[in-house]
Design an enzyme around this catalytic site. Sequence first.
Site, PDB file in Angstrom:
ATOM      1  N   GLU A   1       6.638   5.835  -9.150  1.00 60.00           N
ATOM      2  CA  GLU A   1       5.251   5.355  -9.250  1.00 60.00           C
ATOM      3  C   GLU A   1       4.356   6.195  -8.334  1.00 60.00           C
ATOM      4  O   GLU A   1       3.232   6.538  -8.694  1.00 60.00           O
ATOM      5  CB  GLU A   1       5.149   3.897  -8.812  1.00 60.00           C
ATOM      6  CG  GLU A   1       5.678   2.897  -9.798  1.00 60.00           C
ATOM      7  CD  GLU A   1       5.377   1.469  -9.370  1.00 60.00           C
ATOM      8  OE1 GLU A   1       5.073   0.659 -10.232  1.00 60.00           O
ATOM      9  OE2 GLU A   1       5.448   1.175  -8.162  1.00 60.00           O
TER      10      GLU A   1
ATOM     11  N   THR B   1      -9.708  -2.520 -18.641  1.00 59.18           N
ATOM     12  CA  THR B   1     -10.641  -3.162 -19.565  1.00 59.18           C
ATOM     13  C   THR B   1     -10.559  -4.676 -19.348  1.00 59.18           C
ATOM     14  O   THR B   1      -9.781  -5.137 -18.507  1.00 59.18           O
ATOM     15  CB  THR B   1     -10.271  -2.856 -21.036  1.00 59.18           C
ATOM     16  OG1 THR B   1      -8.979  -3.410 -21.300  1.00 59.18           O
ATOM     17  CG2 THR B   1     -10.276  -1.368 -21.328  1.00 59.18           C
TER      18      THR B   1
ATOM     19  N   ARG C   1      -5.459  -9.159  -8.585  1.00 59.34           N
ATOM     20  CA  ARG C   1      -6.494 -10.050  -9.122  1.00 59.34           C
ATOM     21  C   ARG C   1      -6.953  -9.502 -10.465  1.00 59.34           C
ATOM     22  O   ARG C   1      -6.996  -8.284 -10.647  1.00 59.34           O
ATOM     23  CB  ARG C   1      -7.727 -10.075  -8.203  1.00 59.34           C
ATOM     24  CG  ARG C   1      -7.674 -11.085  -7.096  1.00 59.34           C
ATOM     25  CD  ARG C   1      -9.033 -11.135  -6.407  1.00 59.34           C
ATOM     26  NE  ARG C   1     -10.050 -11.781  -7.235  1.00 59.34           N
ATOM     27  CZ  ARG C   1     -10.295 -13.090  -7.233  1.00 59.34           C
ATOM     28  NH1 ARG C   1      -9.629 -13.880  -6.435  1.00 59.34           N
ATOM     29  NH2 ARG C   1     -11.229 -13.599  -8.012  1.00 59.34           N
ATOM     30  N   ILE C   2      -7.308 -10.404 -11.330  1.00 63.04           N
ATOM     31  CA  ILE C   2      -7.869  -9.970 -12.612  1.00 63.04           C
ATOM     32  C   ILE C   2      -9.304  -9.521 -12.369  1.00 63.04           C
ATOM     33  O   ILE C   2     -10.055 -10.172 -11.648  1.00 63.04           O
ATOM     34  CB  ILE C   2      -7.794 -11.122 -13.638  1.00 63.04           C
ATOM     35  CG1 ILE C   2      -6.321 -11.405 -13.944  1.00 63.04           C
ATOM     36  CG2 ILE C   2      -8.577 -10.786 -14.897  1.00 63.04           C
ATOM     37  CD1 ILE C   2      -6.085 -12.626 -14.803  1.00 63.04           C
TER      38      ILE C   2
ATOM     39  N   HIS D   1       0.554  -0.088 -13.282  1.00 66.64           N
ATOM     40  CA  HIS D   1       1.250  -1.307 -13.692  1.00 66.64           C
ATOM     41  C   HIS D   1       2.736  -1.012 -13.871  1.00 66.64           C
ATOM     42  O   HIS D   1       3.098  -0.029 -14.540  1.00 66.64           O
ATOM     43  CB  HIS D   1       0.665  -1.832 -15.012  1.00 66.64           C
ATOM     44  CG  HIS D   1       1.315  -3.085 -15.470  1.00 66.64           C
ATOM     45  ND1 HIS D   1       1.092  -4.305 -14.868  1.00 66.64           N
ATOM     46  CD2 HIS D   1       2.222  -3.323 -16.454  1.00 66.64           C
ATOM     47  CE1 HIS D   1       1.819  -5.236 -15.463  1.00 66.64           C
ATOM     48  NE2 HIS D   1       2.518  -4.668 -16.426  1.00 66.64           N
TER      49      HIS D   1
ATOM     50  N   GLU E   1      -9.145  -6.763 -21.077  1.00 59.35           N
ATOM     51  CA  GLU E   1      -7.845  -7.293 -21.474  1.00 59.35           C
ATOM     52  C   GLU E   1      -6.828  -6.992 -20.373  1.00 59.35           C
ATOM     53  O   GLU E   1      -6.643  -5.805 -20.026  1.00 59.35           O
ATOM     54  CB  GLU E   1      -7.423  -6.580 -22.757  1.00 59.35           C
ATOM     55  CG  GLU E   1      -6.516  -7.381 -23.630  1.00 59.35           C
ATOM     56  CD  GLU E   1      -6.189  -6.575 -24.888  1.00 59.35           C
ATOM     57  OE1 GLU E   1      -5.103  -6.756 -25.401  1.00 59.35           O
ATOM     58  OE2 GLU E   1      -7.027  -5.754 -25.307  1.00 59.35           O
TER      59      GLU E   1
ATOM     60  N   SER F   1       3.136   2.462 -15.787  1.00 62.08           N
ATOM     61  CA  SER F   1       2.044   3.045 -16.576  1.00 62.08           C
ATOM     62  C   SER F   1       0.769   3.056 -15.740  1.00 62.08           C
ATOM     63  O   SER F   1       0.570   2.173 -14.903  1.00 62.08           O
ATOM     64  CB  SER F   1       1.758   2.200 -17.822  1.00 62.08           C
ATOM     65  OG  SER F   1       2.916   1.998 -18.592  1.00 62.08           O
TER      66      SER F   1
ATOM     67  N   ASN G   1      -5.590   1.486 -13.286  1.00 68.61           N
ATOM     68  CA  ASN G   1      -4.649   0.546 -12.686  1.00 68.61           C
ATOM     69  C   ASN G   1      -3.225   1.050 -12.878  1.00 68.61           C
ATOM     70  O   ASN G   1      -2.880   1.568 -13.938  1.00 68.61           O
ATOM     71  CB  ASN G   1      -4.793  -0.825 -13.369  1.00 68.61           C
ATOM     72  CG  ASN G   1      -3.827  -1.856 -12.816  1.00 68.61           C
ATOM     73  OD1 ASN G   1      -3.695  -2.011 -11.595  1.00 68.61           O
ATOM     74  ND2 ASN G   1      -3.132  -2.564 -13.691  1.00 68.61           N
TER      75      ASN G   1
ATOM     76  N   GLY H   1       0.793  -1.225   0.000  1.00 64.19           N
ATOM     77  CA  GLY H   1       0.000   0.000   0.000  1.00 64.19           C
ATOM     78  C   GLY H   1       0.824   1.272   0.000  1.00 64.19           C
ATOM     79  O   GLY H   1       0.353   2.314   0.466  1.00 64.19           O
ATOM     80  N   SER H   2       2.027   1.208  -0.560  1.00 62.76           N
ATOM     81  CA  SER H   2       2.830   2.446  -0.573  1.00 62.76           C
ATOM     82  C   SER H   2       2.227   3.475  -1.533  1.00 62.76           C
ATOM     83  O   SER H   2       2.341   4.682  -1.303  1.00 62.76           O
ATOM     84  CB  SER H   2       4.288   2.156  -0.930  1.00 62.76           C
ATOM     85  OG  SER H   2       4.399   1.686  -2.251  1.00 62.76           O
TER      86      SER H   2
ATOM     87  N   ASP I   1      -4.120  -5.696 -18.255  1.00 65.19           N
ATOM     88  CA  ASP I   1      -3.124  -4.637 -18.445  1.00 65.19           C
ATOM     89  C   ASP I   1      -3.138  -4.100 -19.877  1.00 65.19           C
ATOM     90  O   ASP I   1      -2.117  -3.596 -20.370  1.00 65.19           O
ATOM     91  CB  ASP I   1      -1.711  -5.129 -18.082  1.00 65.19           C
ATOM     92  CG  ASP I   1      -1.619  -5.562 -16.619  1.00 65.19           C
ATOM     93  OD1 ASP I   1      -2.274  -4.935 -15.769  1.00 65.19           O
ATOM     94  OD2 ASP I   1      -0.908  -6.548 -16.333  1.00 65.19           O
TER      95      ASP I   1
END
Length: 220
Positions: A176, A143, A93-94, A111, A145, A138, A109, A14-15, A147
């Site tokens: 990040e 979506t 998780r997806i 990534h 798909e 990024s 998200n 959780g940084s 990432d």
Amino acid sequence: MNPLRIAVLISGTGSNLQALIDAREQDGLAIEIVHVISNRPAAAGLDKARRAGINVSVLEATGHASREAYDQALAELIDSHPVDLVVLAGFMRIIGAPVLQRFSDHMINLHPSLLPLYRGTNTYQRALDAGDKEHGASIHFVTAELDGGPVISQVRIPVKPDDDSNTLARRLAPLEHQLIVATVELFTRGLVKCADGQVYINESSISSPLQLRNDGHLAV
Ligand code: GRF
């Protein structure tokens, strides 16, 4: 202007959540983190949220008959505290259809790669193995798909000859944090939209992701 209401989904340290909390408390970022959700009860980020007085929930996969059932429960949990934006910050998780249908175009998200390179996991080692000169992170709209959604913003770092995946991850982490804060800041000003698989900044579609500058702001 009302603060942007955000839910942050985490699985670990959780940084990045902490970076958002700090940006709000120290720099007046116009957000209200109304809910932090983890799929792992031991996620250290939950304590960070509790310390900041944020409502937390844990939704573990166990006890759900199927992936679909989990995602349905997750969508309902997010909806229990209405938000303008859902931020996945290390949520491992997806995300399935029930969540996507409900929150598409309002879910981003973080990534750790320069998408479209290296979707999925183990991105640092994959960049090293490929001999890349640059690595980065990024932020993209989520979506179906993995990432693969439209990319809003990126930060780049040079890969050094003696880097391993740990040194690379350690150098990238603070950037990040800057990236997530700067990107969420654009949302607070209503500047970012997603439509038809395209990112729009201030009503204009962008042909490449916004890049984080040395001053911690995005070149808009
Ligand atoms: C970050 O490296 C992010 O890119 C990845 O997971 C990590 C989350 O770190 N998706 P933290 O839990 O915010 O410290």
